[in-house]
Scaffold this active site. Structure first.
Site, PDB file in Angstrom:
ATOM      1  N   LYS A  23       4.657   8.170  -0.536  1.00  0.00           N
ATOM      2  CA  LYS A  23       4.347   8.810  -1.815  1.00  0.00           C
ATOM      3  C   LYS A  23       5.252  10.023  -2.035  1.00  0.00           C
ATOM      4  O   LYS A  23       5.844  10.180  -3.101  1.00  0.00           O
ATOM      5  CB  LYS A  23       2.870   9.230  -1.818  1.00  0.00           C
ATOM      6  CG  LYS A  23       2.295   9.486  -3.174  1.00  0.00           C
ATOM      7  CD  LYS A  23       0.811   9.853  -3.079  1.00  0.00           C
ATOM      8  CE  LYS A  23      -0.066   8.670  -2.759  1.00  0.00           C
ATOM      9  NZ  LYS A  23      -1.456   9.061  -2.455  1.00  0.00           N
ATOM     10  N   ARG A  93      -2.881  15.197  -1.968  1.00  0.00           N
ATOM     11  CA  ARG A  93      -2.868  13.739  -1.836  1.00  0.00           C
ATOM     12  C   ARG A  93      -2.260  13.327  -0.503  1.00  0.00           C
ATOM     13  O   ARG A  93      -1.180  13.777  -0.137  1.00  0.00           O
ATOM     14  CB  ARG A  93      -2.023  13.121  -2.946  1.00  0.00           C
ATOM     15  CG  ARG A  93      -2.189  13.796  -4.277  1.00  0.00           C
ATOM     16  CD  ARG A  93      -1.153  13.351  -5.292  1.00  0.00           C
ATOM     17  NE  ARG A  93      -1.231  11.932  -5.596  1.00  0.00           N
ATOM     18  CZ  ARG A  93      -0.341  11.292  -6.338  1.00  0.00           C
ATOM     19  NH1 ARG A  93       0.709  11.942  -6.832  1.00  0.00           N
ATOM     20  NH2 ARG A  93      -0.483  10.018  -6.581  1.00  0.00           N
ATOM     21  N   GLY A 102      -5.833   3.569  -0.963  1.00  0.00           N
ATOM     22  CA  GLY A 102      -7.254   3.894  -0.931  1.00  0.00           C
ATOM     23  C   GLY A 102      -7.818   4.164   0.451  1.00  0.00           C
ATOM     24  O   GLY A 102      -9.014   4.338   0.617  1.00  0.00           O
ATOM     25  N   MET A 104      -6.963   6.687   2.622  1.00  0.00           N
ATOM     26  CA  MET A 104      -7.172   8.085   2.969  1.00  0.00           C
ATOM     27  C   MET A 104      -7.540   8.851   1.715  1.00  0.00           C
ATOM     28  O   MET A 104      -7.688   8.278   0.656  1.00  0.00           O
ATOM     29  CB  MET A 104      -5.940   8.615   3.664  1.00  0.00           C
ATOM     30  CG  MET A 104      -5.767   7.942   5.030  1.00  0.00           C
ATOM     31  SD  MET A 104      -4.418   8.597   5.949  1.00  0.00           S
ATOM     32  CE  MET A 104      -3.104   8.337   4.816  1.00  0.00           C
ATOM     33  N   ARG A 337       5.794   3.040  -6.332  1.00  0.00           N
ATOM     34  CA  ARG A 337       6.040   2.397  -5.035  1.00  0.00           C
ATOM     35  C   ARG A 337       6.307   0.923  -5.311  1.00  0.00           C
ATOM     36  O   ARG A 337       5.966   0.417  -6.388  1.00  0.00           O
ATOM     37  CB  ARG A 337       4.837   2.555  -4.108  1.00  0.00           C
ATOM     38  CG  ARG A 337       3.601   1.876  -4.654  1.00  0.00           C
ATOM     39  CD  ARG A 337       2.413   2.066  -3.727  1.00  0.00           C
ATOM     40  NE  ARG A 337       1.196   1.732  -4.448  1.00  0.00           N
ATOM     41  CZ  ARG A 337      -0.005   2.206  -4.166  1.00  0.00           C
ATOM     42  NH1 ARG A 337      -0.173   3.045  -3.182  1.00  0.00           N
ATOM     43  NH2 ARG A 337      -1.049   1.847  -4.866  1.00  0.00           N
ATOM     44  N   HIS A 455     -10.701  -1.766  -6.472  1.00  0.00           N
ATOM     45  CA  HIS A 455     -10.484  -1.868  -5.030  1.00  0.00           C
ATOM     46  C   HIS A 455     -10.517  -3.326  -4.569  1.00  0.00           C
ATOM     47  O   HIS A 455      -9.618  -3.798  -3.862  1.00  0.00           O
ATOM     48  CB  HIS A 455     -11.564  -1.064  -4.304  1.00  0.00           C
ATOM     49  CG  HIS A 455     -11.441  -1.105  -2.816  1.00  0.00           C
ATOM     50  ND1 HIS A 455     -12.141  -2.005  -2.055  1.00  0.00           N
ATOM     51  CD2 HIS A 455     -10.670  -0.393  -1.959  1.00  0.00           C
ATOM     52  CE1 HIS A 455     -11.823  -1.829  -0.787  1.00  0.00           C
ATOM     53  NE2 HIS A 455     -10.933  -0.853  -0.702  1.00  0.00           N
ATOM     54  N   SER A 764      11.531 -30.701  25.484  1.00  0.00           N
ATOM     55  CA  SER A 764      10.757 -30.038  24.427  1.00  0.00           C
ATOM     56  C   SER A 764       9.770 -29.114  25.120  1.00  0.00           C
ATOM     57  O   SER A 764       8.953 -29.561  25.929  1.00  0.00           O
ATOM     58  CB  SER A 764      10.025 -31.077  23.580  1.00  0.00           C
ATOM     59  OG  SER A 764       9.205 -30.415  22.638  1.00  0.00           O
ATOM     60  N   CYS A 831       7.565 -27.506  20.929  1.00  0.00           N
ATOM     61  CA  CYS A 831       6.522 -28.139  20.129  1.00  0.00           C
ATOM     62  C   CYS A 831       5.171 -27.477  20.310  1.00  0.00           C
ATOM     63  O   CYS A 831       4.161 -27.962  19.833  1.00  0.00           O
ATOM     64  CB  CYS A 831       6.439 -29.624  20.434  1.00  0.00           C
ATOM     65  SG  CYS A 831       6.022 -29.979  22.149  1.00  0.00           S
ATOM     66  N   TYR A 851      15.869 -26.979  17.744  1.00  0.00           N
ATOM     67  CA  TYR A 851      14.853 -26.996  16.691  1.00  0.00           C
ATOM     68  C   TYR A 851      13.549 -26.411  17.182  1.00  0.00           C
ATOM     69  O   TYR A 851      13.323 -26.272  18.386  1.00  0.00           O
ATOM     70  CB  TYR A 851      14.609 -28.435  16.191  1.00  0.00           C
ATOM     71  CG  TYR A 851      13.936 -29.319  17.221  1.00  0.00           C
ATOM     72  CD1 TYR A 851      12.544 -29.385  17.300  1.00  0.00           C
ATOM     73  CD2 TYR A 851      14.683 -30.068  18.132  1.00  0.00           C
ATOM     74  CE1 TYR A 851      11.924 -30.170  18.260  1.00  0.00           C
ATOM     75  CE2 TYR A 851      14.067 -30.852  19.093  1.00  0.00           C
ATOM     76  CZ  TYR A 851      12.688 -30.899  19.155  1.00  0.00           C
ATOM     77  OH  TYR A 851      12.061 -31.661  20.104  1.00  0.00           O
TER      78      TYR A 851
HETATM   79  P1  ADP Z   1      -4.400   6.911  -3.740  1.00  0.00           P
HETATM   80  O1  ADP Z   1      -3.367   6.776  -2.692  1.00  0.00           O
HETATM   81  O2  ADP Z   1      -5.765   6.588  -3.318  1.00  0.00           O
HETATM   82  O3  ADP Z   1      -3.976   6.259  -5.030  1.00  0.00           O
HETATM   83  P2  ADP Z   1      -3.547   9.320  -4.970  1.00  0.00           P
HETATM   84  O4  ADP Z   1      -3.195  10.525  -4.199  1.00  0.00           O
HETATM   85  O5  ADP Z   1      -2.419   8.531  -5.491  1.00  0.00           O
HETATM   86  O6  ADP Z   1      -4.500   8.460  -4.056  1.00  0.00           O
HETATM   87  O7  ADP Z   1      -4.440   9.816  -6.157  1.00  0.00           O
HETATM   88  C1  ADP Z   1      -5.713   9.425  -6.544  1.00  0.00           C
HETATM   89  C2  ADP Z   1      -5.812   9.522  -8.033  1.00  0.00           C
HETATM   90  O8  ADP Z   1      -5.611  10.841  -8.486  1.00  0.00           O
HETATM   91  C3  ADP Z   1      -4.769   8.679  -8.743  1.00  0.00           C
HETATM   92  O9  ADP Z   1      -5.355   8.028  -9.828  1.00  0.00           O
HETATM   93  C4  ADP Z   1      -3.772   9.689  -9.221  1.00  0.00           C
HETATM   94  O10 ADP Z   1      -3.121   9.251 -10.377  1.00  0.00           O
HETATM   95  C5  ADP Z   1      -4.624  10.928  -9.463  1.00  0.00           C
HETATM   96  N1  ADP Z   1      -3.802  12.115  -9.294  1.00  0.00           N
HETATM   97  C6  ADP Z   1      -3.143  12.444  -8.170  1.00  0.00           C
HETATM   98  N2  ADP Z   1      -2.419  13.579  -8.350  1.00  0.00           N
HETATM   99  C7  ADP Z   1      -2.627  13.947  -9.608  1.00  0.00           C
HETATM  100  C8  ADP Z   1      -2.125  15.045 -10.388  1.00  0.00           C
HETATM  101  N3  ADP Z   1      -1.259  15.909  -9.906  1.00  0.00           N
HETATM  102  N4  ADP Z   1      -2.560  15.140 -11.658  1.00  0.00           N
HETATM  103  C9  ADP Z   1      -3.434  14.241 -12.144  1.00  0.00           C
HETATM  104  N5  ADP Z   1      -3.922  13.200 -11.479  1.00  0.00           N
HETATM  105  C10 ADP Z   1      -3.530  13.048 -10.213  1.00  0.00           C
HETATM  106 MG    MG Z   2      -2.148   6.462  -5.716  1.00  0.00          MG
END
Ligand code: ADP
Ligand code: MG
Ligand code: MG
Length: 885
Positions: A23, A93, A102, A104, A337, A455, A764, A831, A851
């Protein structure tokens, strides 16, 4: 100079993911590209690793670095962190090196306090927004930093919703939100014994430490185990300026893929919510709108977003998964990503990227994990059975495939029932990361809430598991264990079927069928074939399997087992007579009954395979496996042989073996009863002669003798077969080329391979037996202790799945070396099950085998694995060449 642990977004780039996490590296890359990303900084994975070394404490220099970066961000953004009137707020984040969606935790709106929330309300003239942000922050912070249960917060929120008489959070008025905040803080104090922290910097440091901690929470560990991700990589923490999607109807938030992650189609695919923040979209509380709606609702924003998506796709040369927020009419990108996709989409996208000129064929081939092809090779519903079924409800087609099973209402129950080999469908109102193991155990997943990016949907697609999400007509009561659809009430004992490609839900079980593999898949596999050295054959025993193997791209049959033929109803009694015969005459009489049937078996297979190689293995298992069990079965055979039932039972008892795996089986049968193999050899040759003549092709039989451990025993058996074959040639006046070879599956054979190769024209590797005999544990019993070995990390991989290169591999290498010394053109294959496992396929390529042979459904996996191996070798060669210049 002190080591650097914190990098602002303008100091990194996409190649720094080991340090900054996926990220963080991508946020930096987008910042570099000039894309509108809220500014911030990343605390590195190295800091996380050090955090664990420092007995889970943040150290002084780190705090100083963080403070310096807060200042830098304040200057960029023009707001102050901790300001009372117009505060800079942060999101905190997590971001691991390998994406763990989702898994962490994230904290939003960090920096709000009792004072600044009022300031924010005044400054934006929007108290509803200010208190909505604060209540979200308190809940996330309490959960992430202090481990408080989300449920209790949700209860308070639900209560205030009710008091205000509204259904959705976005409609709760400011006054009630203030009350929510008051009650949240009260709850916080009750649970922790402290007041909710009012110092923004303390909030931030707490949250950073909490994200580090979340790296080791249970679900993160489980996810890593499941996906083979190392536990010592650590996570980075991104601290980013907040932008707000929850400030009103000119704001919103969403997620989108630049291509359809289910099919790969090149269209923008995603969902958004107006007046909402972050998690609302994935949480499945409100059902979001399709991204195409945004084009009508906010055409200018849509256009910008679309262009940004295309730009990022060109830049990363792959489909992107984007998070965005619209803050009062301004578009921000919060994440990009490479998007997760179904195997089908992955193939389609890889082929499209080549055709769009963004990727080379080799790169496209390297984009697919061979094991993922498995998803494509899974069955779908039989169309005829499906056409007779009427759906009882419909949800979103969240992850393709077909699944049938009993209804299971909890992850724990699904796991338990799966262990008992009961097929289950996991039915939940919605899923959360805690359900992971249960989802993994289920054949399919059904949810009644949530959208295409909920999810359940995201995780199921990653697992290649059928999922129908957001089926509103289905009422799932997890407590009562009922699924109610209109008048229909189903429970744990009922079966349902899901079609993940249409979203249809059916009551009862529906027959499934094999997939069709044409179009882009066929093209992709052609590219794989152009790139591989290793040939790929299949293990197939019947004309049906042989045809399937050909359809899946097999170039021959590497193992045609003859034992199952012996079980067929039209001959099992003759087989029993043969086994229980007390004289040679009786045995020959029985064999004479079997011979024409056996010849026909081979005839049918050769007819399918024509002049492609077919290696037929002569009878392998211990004879007692074929014995009659019931009195009735015994009586039939006794009658035919003219003995009493008592005598018959005695003869059966005498065949009992203490350790049949190491007993009277394989070529040992031919030492004591040469007639069996002689009969099989005649049947093979006669069938080959017939097909050669009828189809005008040159069938070149390969006869394989199992279980050789000694050159002399092999010679006796080979000579006796050869004599039989030469006699047929003499009788008929026609000949054909044939080869007699052996399985290499007894360790002793690998040590004497030079002598064995004097007799055998091909080897084989039977790595199932070779593995069990090398380790000295039986593959039928190893399950009892092997799992412990794997759990305790004594073994990294199950040696029956992945070749043990160190031990078994060494024996194989020795056999190749010695065998080739005797016979330069010795033909070599494998095999065992390993022939369909990517890393083992690569190893076989290194050994110089000709093979690999695997089950028909794994043939595409082996074809791709072999191609990737060749490409990797080529790349290494190039690198070495460049280095030597
Ligand atoms: P995950 O890896 O679970 O997606 P994220 O860190 O990407 O966790 O963020 C969770 C949510 O919070 C996402 O929907 C993201 O868009 C929102 N979010 C994260 N950072 C910001 C920010 N700086 N401003 C507004 N929303 C944010
Ligand atoms: Mg995210
Ligand atoms: Mg064997």
């Amino acid at each position: 100079m002190a080591k650097k642990y914190v990098y602002s977004f303008d100091e990194g780039n996409k190649d720094m993911r080991t340090l900054l996490g996926g990220k963080g590296a991508n946020l930096a890359e987008m910042t570099r590209l000039g894309i509108n990303v809220p500014f911030g900084f990343t605390v590195s994975t190295e800091a996380c690793i050090r955090y664990y070394d420092e007995s889970e404490q943040l150290w002084d220099e780190l705090v100083k670095e963080i403070e310096a970066n807060i200042k830098k961000t304040e200057e960029k953004v023009g707001k102050k962190f901790g300001d009372d009137t117009n505060p800079l707020l942060f999101s905190v984040r997590s971001g691991a090196v390998v994406s763990m969606p989702g898994m962490m935790d994230t904290v939003l709106n960090l920096g709000l306090t009792d004072v600044s929330v009022e300031g924010l309300a005044k400054h934006t003239d929007n108290p509803r927004f200010a208190y909505d942000s604060y209540r979200r922050f308190i809940q996330m912070f309490s959960n992430v930093s202090k481990g408080l249960d989300v449920e209790k917060f949700e209860e308070i929120l639900a209560d205030e919703r009710k008091k205000a008489g509204v259904e959705l959070d976005k409609d709760i008025p400011a006054e009630n939100l203030k009350e929510v905040v008051r009650r949240y803080k009260e709850l916080y104090k009750e649970e922790t014994g402290h007041d909710f922290p009012q110092d923004p910097e303390q909030q931030l440091l707490d949250a950073v430490a909490a994200v580090f901690k979340s790296w080791n929470n249970e679900r993160a560990r489980y996810y890593r185990n499941m996906n083979d991700i190392a536990h010592d990589l650590g996570t980075a923490v991104n601290v980013q300026t907040m932008v707000f999607g929850n400030g009103g109807d000119n704001s919103g938030t969403g997620v989108a893929f630049t291509r359809d992650p289910s099919t790969g189609e090149n269209i923008l695919y995603g969902e958004y919510l107006i007046n909402a923040q972050g998690e609302d979209v994935v949480a499945g509380i409100r059902t979001p709108s399709h991204i195409s709606e945004l084009e009508k609702q906010m055409p200018e924003i849509y256009k910008q977003f679309h262009e940004t998506g295309e730009r990022l796709e060109q830049h990363y040369r792959d489909m992107q998964d984007l998070e965005f927020t619209i803050d009062d009419g301004t578009l921000y990108i919060l994440q990009t990503r490479n998007g997760k996709r179904t195997a089908q989409a992955a193939i389609n996208i890889a082929v499209d990227l080549v055709e769009e000129g963004l990727r080379t064929k080799e790169e496209a081939l390297m984009m697919i994990n061979p094991n993922d092809l498995d998803q494509l090779l899974h069955p779908t519903f039989n169309q005829e059975a499906l056409s007779k079924a009427t759906p009882v409800a419909r949800g979103l087609a969240a992850s393709p495939g077909a699944a049938t099973g009993y209804i299971s209402f909890s992850a724990g129950d699904a796991t338990l029932r799966n262990a008992k080999e009961e097929p289950v469908i996991l039915a939940r109102t919605e899923t959360s990361p805690e359900d992971l193991q249960g989802m993994d155990s289920a054949k399919g997943i059904l949810t009644s809430r949530g959208g295409m990016t909920s999810h359940a949907a995201v995780v199921a697609r990653g697992m290649g598991k059928c999922c129908v999400a957001g089926a509103h007509e289905v009422h799932i009561n997890e407590k009562e264990k009922t699924v109610t659809i209109g008048d229909l009430v189903l429970g744990e004992g009922d079966m349902i079927s899901l079609d993940g490609s249409t979203g249809n839900i059916y009551h009862g079980q529906i027959e499934t069928q094999d997939p069709e593999l044409t179009g882009k898949f066929a093209k992709f596999m052609e590219w794989a074939d152009e790139n591989r050295r290793l040939k790929v054959r299949a293990n197939a025993d019947t004309p049906h399997d042989a045809q399937q193997a050909l359809d899946l791209g097999a170039e021959g049959i590497g193992l045609c087992r003859t034992e199952h033929m012996f079980f067929a109803e039209d001959r099992i009694n003759a087989v029993r007579e043969m086994i229980l015969a007390s004289t040679k005459e009786q045995r020959e009489k029985a064999l004479a009954k079997i011979e024409p049937i056996q010849e026909n078996d081979f005839y049918e297979i050769y007819k399918v395979m024509e002049d492609k190689n077919v290696t037929v293995r002569l009878l392998d298992p211990p004879l007692h496996e074929f014995l009659p069990h019931t009195d009735e079965e015994i009586a039939i055979v006794a009658d035919e042989l003219g003995v009493t039932i008592l005598e018959q039972k005695k003869a059966i008892d005498e065949l009992h073996e203490v350790n049949p795996m190491l007993g009277h089986r394989g070529l040992r049968l031919a030492i004591t009863f040469p007639e069996i193999y002689q009969m099989q050899a005649r049947a093979i040759i006669r069938a080959a002669l017939r097909v050669s003549k009828e189809l005008g092709v040159e069938v070149e039989p390969e006869i394989m003798i199992p279980l050789a451990g000694d050159p002399r025993e092999l010679k006796v058996v080979t000579d006796s077969i050869r004599k039989e074959i030469e006699q047929i040639f003499e009788e008929t006046g026609i000949t054909l080329n044939y080869h007699i070879g052996t399985m290499i599956e007894i360790p002793r054979a690998t040590l004497l391979a030079d002598e064995i190769a004097e007799i055998a024209e091909f080897f084989s590797f039977g790595t199932n037996d070779l593995t069990q005999m090398t380790y000295g544990f039986s593959r039928d019993d190893a399950g009892k202790f092997l799992s412990q070995y794997l759990d305790d990390g004594i073994f990294e991989k199950d040696p029956f799945q992945v070749i043990d290169q160190k031990g078994v591999g060494q024996l194989m290498a020795n056999a190749v070396k010695l065998g080739k010394r005797t016979r330069k053109d010795l033909h070599l294959g494998i095999c065992g099950e390993h022939g369909g496992e990517p890393s083992s396929v690569a190893f076989c390529d290194d050994l110089g085998l000709d093979y690999v042979s695997c089950s028909p459904f794994r043939v595409p996996i082996s074809r791709l694995s072999a191609a990737q191996k060749t490409i990797r070798d080529r790349q290494h060669k190039m690198t070495r060449l460049v280095e030597s210049l």
